[in-house]
Design a protein around this motif. Structure first.
Motif, mmCIF file in Angstrom:
data_model
loop_
_atom_site.group_PDB
_atom_site.id
_atom_site.type_symbol
_atom_site.label_atom_id
_atom_site.label_comp_id
_atom_site.label_asym_id
_atom_site.label_seq_id
_atom_site.Cartn_x
_atom_site.Cartn_y
_atom_site.Cartn_z
ATOM 1 N N ASP A 42 -14.355 -1.379 83.897
ATOM 2 C CA ASP A 42 -13.341 -2.247 83.298
ATOM 3 C C ASP A 42 -11.936 -1.713 83.538
ATOM 4 O OD1 ASP A 42 -15.300 -3.963 82.419
ATOM 5 O OD2 ASP A 42 -15.339 -3.148 80.381
ATOM 6 N N ALA A 43 -11.752 -0.404 83.388
ATOM 7 C CA ALA A 43 -10.423 0.189 83.572
ATOM 8 C C ALA A 43 -9.946 0.002 85.008
ATOM 9 C CB ALA A 43 -10.452 1.671 83.206
ATOM 10 N N GLU A 46 -8.931 -3.551 85.591
ATOM 11 C CA GLU A 46 -7.654 -3.815 84.931
ATOM 12 C C GLU A 46 -6.489 -3.309 85.779
ATOM 13 O OE1 GLU A 46 -5.591 -3.038 80.580
ATOM 14 O OE2 GLU A 46 -7.689 -2.492 80.881
ATOM 15 N N ARG A 96 -4.166 3.700 80.304
ATOM 16 C CA ARG A 96 -2.840 3.162 79.989
ATOM 17 C C ARG A 96 -2.018 4.160 79.160
ATOM 18 N NH1 ARG A 96 -0.973 -2.036 80.522
ATOM 19 N NH2 ARG A 96 -3.050 -2.859 80.853
#
Length: 119
Positions: A42-43, A46, A96
């Motif tokens: 997922d990271a 993203e 992030r």
């Protein structure tokens, strides 16, 4: 006698057929040795989905800190994405926060040191 393909590509129809027949095993061998994941986390998705206007401040911070980034939007974004991928792969969902902290440190070091030092 078998001649290896030039430049890593098959040269003849026979070599192309042989390469095509072997490609699933070759691909498995290569993917098994890459440090890059074979399934996108997922990271990573993203980070790779970030738009150009989102990565521009990162490019400016990296360039101000002395990273040599050509002034083409494709290369600027590639540098920013490369930098972020290096955070996303080991830190996952924390990428992030890590990026923000690293950018703050870069900006502080650039302002304190007069900027334009090579990383």
């Amino acid at each position: 006698m078998h001649t290896p393909p030039r430049f890593g590509y098959p040269c003849t129809l026979t070599e192309a057929r042989r390469t095509r027949a072997q490609s699933p095993q070759i691909l498995r061998n290569i993917l098994g040795t890459l440090p890059y994941p074979t399934e996108p986390a997922d990271a990573l998705l993203e980070v790779l989905g970030l738009m150009l206007f989102t990565t521009t401040p990162i490019e400016h911070a990296l360039r101000a800190a002395g990273t040599d980034i050509p002034k083409r939007c494709e290369e600027e974004q590639a540098h920013a994405l490369h930098w972020l991928i290096q955070l996303a792969l080991p830190h996952g969902a924390e990428w992030r926060a890590r990026a923000g902290k690293s950018l703050d440190e870069l900006r502080a070091a650039t302002q304190a040191g007069g900027g334009n030092e090579k990383l």
